[in-house]
Motif scaffolding. Sequence first.
Motif, PDB file in Angstrom:
ATOM      1  N   PRO A 287       4.313   3.082   1.572  1.00 36.13           N
ATOM      2  CA  PRO A 287       4.223   3.421   2.919  1.00 36.13           C
ATOM      3  C   PRO A 287       4.756   2.543   3.572  1.00 36.13           C
ATOM      4  O   PRO A 287       5.703   2.757   4.644  1.00 36.13           O
ATOM      5  CB  PRO A 287       2.773   3.738   3.485  1.00 36.13           C
TER       6      PRO A 287
ATOM      7  N   ASN B 196      -5.813   9.617  -2.346  1.00 36.80           N
ATOM      8  CA  ASN B 196      -5.308   8.247  -2.820  1.00 36.80           C
ATOM      9  C   ASN B 196      -6.926   7.566  -3.123  1.00 36.80           C
ATOM     10  O   ASN B 196      -6.939   6.934  -4.191  1.00 36.80           O
ATOM     11  CB  ASN B 196      -4.912   7.670  -1.563  1.00 36.80           C
TER      12      ASN B 196
ATOM     13  N   THR C  23       4.618  11.518  -0.063  1.00 38.14           N
ATOM     14  CA  THR C  23       4.642  10.607   0.738  1.00 38.14           C
ATOM     15  C   THR C  23       6.209  10.166   0.915  1.00 38.14           C
ATOM     16  O   THR C  23       6.659   9.947   1.822  1.00 38.14           O
ATOM     17  CB  THR C  23       4.019   9.265   0.331  1.00 38.14           C
TER      18      THR C  23
ATOM     19  N   ASP D 189      -7.647   3.474   3.804  1.00 40.15           N
ATOM     20  CA  ASP D 189      -6.382   2.809   4.059  1.00 40.15           C
ATOM     21  C   ASP D 189      -5.487   2.260   2.868  1.00 40.15           C
ATOM     22  O   ASP D 189      -6.288   1.674   1.966  1.00 40.15           O
ATOM     23  CB  ASP D 189      -6.819   1.453   4.762  1.00 40.15           C
ATOM     24  N   HIS D 190      -4.379   2.615   2.952  1.00 38.90           N
ATOM     25  CA  HIS D 190      -3.391   2.571   1.438  1.00 38.90           C
ATOM     26  C   HIS D 190      -3.467   0.800   1.213  1.00 38.90           C
ATOM     27  O   HIS D 190      -3.490   0.674   0.120  1.00 38.90           O
ATOM     28  CB  HIS D 190      -1.977   2.969   1.696  1.00 38.90           C
ATOM     29  N   LYS D 191      -3.718   0.058   1.987  1.00 40.35           N
ATOM     30  CA  LYS D 191      -3.593  -1.483   1.948  1.00 40.35           C
ATOM     31  C   LYS D 191      -4.746  -1.744   1.178  1.00 40.35           C
ATOM     32  O   LYS D 191      -4.848  -2.590   0.113  1.00 40.35           O
ATOM     33  CB  LYS D 191      -3.313  -2.049   3.212  1.00 40.35           C
TER      34      LYS D 191
ATOM     35  N   ARG E  75       3.035   5.180   8.190  1.00 38.13           N
ATOM     36  CA  ARG E  75       1.505   4.806   8.449  1.00 38.13           C
ATOM     37  C   ARG E  75       0.769   4.555   7.538  1.00 38.13           C
ATOM     38  O   ARG E  75      -0.167   3.534   7.167  1.00 38.13           O
ATOM     39  CB  ARG E  75       1.074   5.561   9.657  1.00 38.13           C
ATOM     40  N   ASP E  76       0.741   5.437   6.603  1.00 37.55           N
ATOM     41  CA  ASP E  76      -0.260   5.699   5.381  1.00 37.55           C
ATOM     42  C   ASP E  76       0.320   6.301   4.346  1.00 37.55           C
ATOM     43  O   ASP E  76       1.464   6.906   4.493  1.00 37.55           O
ATOM     44  CB  ASP E  76      -1.654   6.047   5.781  1.00 37.55           C
TER      45      ASP E  76
ATOM     46  N   PRO F 226      -4.482  10.492   2.360  1.00 31.18           N
ATOM     47  CA  PRO F 226      -5.281   9.147   2.307  1.00 31.18           C
ATOM     48  C   PRO F 226      -6.595   9.378   1.311  1.00 31.18           C
ATOM     49  O   PRO F 226      -6.974   8.391   0.568  1.00 31.18           O
ATOM     50  CB  PRO F 226      -5.526   8.550   3.622  1.00 31.18           C
TER      51      PRO F 226
ATOM     52  N   HIS G 267      -2.589  -0.235  11.102  1.00 27.90           N
ATOM     53  CA  HIS G 267      -1.731   0.848  11.485  1.00 27.90           C
ATOM     54  C   HIS G 267      -0.089   0.510  10.972  1.00 27.90           C
ATOM     55  O   HIS G 267       0.611   1.083  11.352  1.00 27.90           O
ATOM     56  CB  HIS G 267      -1.551   1.004  13.090  1.00 27.90           C
ATOM     57  N   ASN G 268      -0.291  -0.577  10.224  1.00 28.27           N
ATOM     58  CA  ASN G 268       1.033  -1.044   9.259  1.00 28.27           C
ATOM     59  C   ASN G 268       2.118  -1.698  10.664  1.00 28.27           C
ATOM     60  O   ASN G 268       2.317  -2.934  10.564  1.00 28.27           O
ATOM     61  CB  ASN G 268       1.789   0.072   8.806  1.00 28.27           C
TER      62      ASN G 268
END
Lengths: 312, 556
Positions: free
Chosen positions: B104, B118, B188, B32-34, B110-111, B115, B525-526
């Motif tokens: 994102p 990343n 992205t 997850d990018h976060k 969403r990502d 991912p 899921h942002n």
Amino acid sequence: MEKLGGLFNPSSLEMDAMTDLTVYIIVISAAILGIIAFAVAYIIIRYRKKPGDDTEPYQDFGSLKLEIVWTAIPVAIVAVLFLLTCSTMNVIQPPVKDHEPDLVITGHQWWWEIYYPKSGVVTANELHIPLGKYLLIRLESIDVIHDFWVPELARKIDAVPGHPNYMWIEATKPGVYLGACAEFCGAQHANMRIRVIVENEEEFKEWEKQQLVIPATPRAGLAGEGAKLFQEKACMNCHTIMGTAAAANVGPNLTHLNKRQTIGAGVLTNSPENLAKWLTNPQKYKQGSLMPNMKLSDNDVQALVAYLEALK
Amino acid sequence: MSSRIPIVPENTEPLPRLRENEGMLSWVASVDHKQIGIMYLICCMVFFLIGGLEALLIRIQLAQPEFGFLSPEVYNQMFTMHGTTMIFFVVMPFLIGVGVYLVPLMIGARDMAFPRLNALSFWLFVFGGILIYYSFLTQSGAPDVGWFAYSPLSEKPFSLNKGPTYWALGLLATGIGSVASGLNNVVTILTMRTPGMTMRRLPLFVWMILVTSFLLIFVIPIITSAFAMMLLDRLLGATFFTPAHGGSAILWQHFFWGFGHPEVYILILPAFGIISEVIPVFSRKPIYGYEFVAGSTVAIGLLSLGVWVHHMFAVGLGDVTNLYFSFASMLIAIPTGVKVLNWVATMWGGKIIFATPMLFATAFIIEFVIGGLTGVAIASVPIDWVVTDSYFIVAHFHYALFGGSLFAIFAGVYYWFPKFTGRMMSETLGKWHFWLTVIGFNLTFFIQHFLGMMGMPRRTYTYHDFPYWGSMNLISTIGAIVLAVSVLVFVWNILQSLKRGEKAGGNPWNAWTLEWATTSPPAVHNFDLVPPVRGRRPLWDLAHPDMPDEPDAKVV
């Protein structure tokens, strides 16, 4: 008040030109910084949000006219700076063409070798130059990249292995100037210092003449014992003394050591006591230096000091 | 609100929830990018403390002439590791990390596009850092040839210890990660924008991440190949950089600065992006001259590729070469000046709220202008000949990279902390942190301009007792101690605010970009719903339907 060094005391034609350029640029930069700082200070006071005022200010998206103005102004400033740069370089860096160098300076880890090709003088870490003479200096390196820097006298120039560089210098004030290596060159980069002695022409000629005399090797007494030790111990594997079998180039040429002001490339002032300390354990004063601790006995140290002191 | 239409199609798979994601293993395995962004920030914080400690040791050693606090070997290791750490393991990954977290969200995706790539980038960065710091535990110690590792000093004949080998290997690994993250960002940003988010409506931070990412893709491979050559030299006896055996000492410098100068802009462009987000929000005005702020970024990115020789004016490459690079370097002042003036113009006429992020952003303008102006000065060849490799340069790039990048990073942390964690940071501690940083920073570095002009060389573990050198260095060291205290306040603020900071809500600063349209911290899921994008400030348009930024824009 003690004298400030570097740019605050330019002592050569070249440094005069560079100091002038620096002053121009500082004035222009200070003006720009002043304008921006003033604008920001004004904004902080004038446009701070008042308590209780929850309205949004006027939404201003930009102005093409202003953008053009503040693109054009820096363009003009850059043009002026570039012209100043070109004209200053013209003063300090005229073409070398087919001049022969007056001086060859070679960087070593961590000391300077100095050679006067016209007279054949070789010395180390202390550079004598005549006042008011336009000299061409050639910079070389034997090992890694060094950089010759005497802040009051000249620009920086790298001593690059396999890539000799040239620099002009004309000193305008007599005196002793201290310099250093400016390019990181290993453990003792900090103690790769150089002294430049600017003297009038007669003094310089005198010094040069004296440097060409081969000192007599003492045969007797403590000094004689030292002379023998110098050949027997490892000293001669690294150093040169004219008139003896020692002719290596790893460490500084010691032919006229007695005439120098410092030892260890500026680490200690040159005196019999300091010389003895240095010989006893050079690593204590210049940790990482290529001169090892030879584990000499006190007697050997005294003999070597007596010999080196005799090298006038 | 009725104008909110669902852009992201309904997901048929059940989405993972944060609660299930709280264990340590779920972080390590996360794509997850976060979560990856947060891990970047935490790692950078750790490296920042280590790099800061190294800086403090350096300054203590220099507090007095001929001081014996550190041995020359240890000192050389400290300044090598300080530079390497701050550049490769603090500022660059911090900005990449903020980008990974925010891009994102800011473009309504969403990502990231890739991912898993990343995650690989992040773990390569961690691996490289561990490899480099592991060298401290080896018998020969850490790298000690400077972060620039000039040949032939960094070659086997002059550095028998293994430090530089670890250095090259570690940076090789992080470098591959950085290229991957550059590619990931480009894809992205170009392909995953929410409908309506045209390139002309991209938040400026995203614009600057985009240009930075192109720079990463272009220039990191230069240094990666140079590292490979250096490793061949050191491990297999090749002689690319050894003049005694037909190699070239200067070739390394061309490779190194061919990467190293654009790198400077990799470190500052995303910082410009942060400033371009913070200043409008706290001035309550749109950015002034959006096209010029974005366009000047592209100009800086392009110019930065053609100026590397200004690090090599003393090498002796000839006057024509030097003058070309001098001119090209001075040109960068133009787009940079445009940016600064646009930030000032954004503040002009605003209703400015001086919360901590805005304090750092305002101070950034002044400190960065000082660093920029000295940068123009040393682009002039003769001035460079006077001050290069002196403390003037140390002062210059600390104004650019500490007064610049790091001040912007601080502004960014205070600005987005509520989004990352759901809690506000303490304003009181924030103000303490700000003032201690400003005082400590200027005390440490301003005086170094004069030390440099007076002839103090850099990278020396000790210096002679020339007039005023001792007292000026002591002032600088006192400044460094104040800075160390300010960092402790900052860390304390983060830890305290994590535990008992005020709850933030979705949009505590009343900001306008998309990341503020979701909960704080955002769900995995942002977005539940991405708001419609009809201008550069979607949340302004939502809040002010009577005066949208682009009145004629159609809903997509």
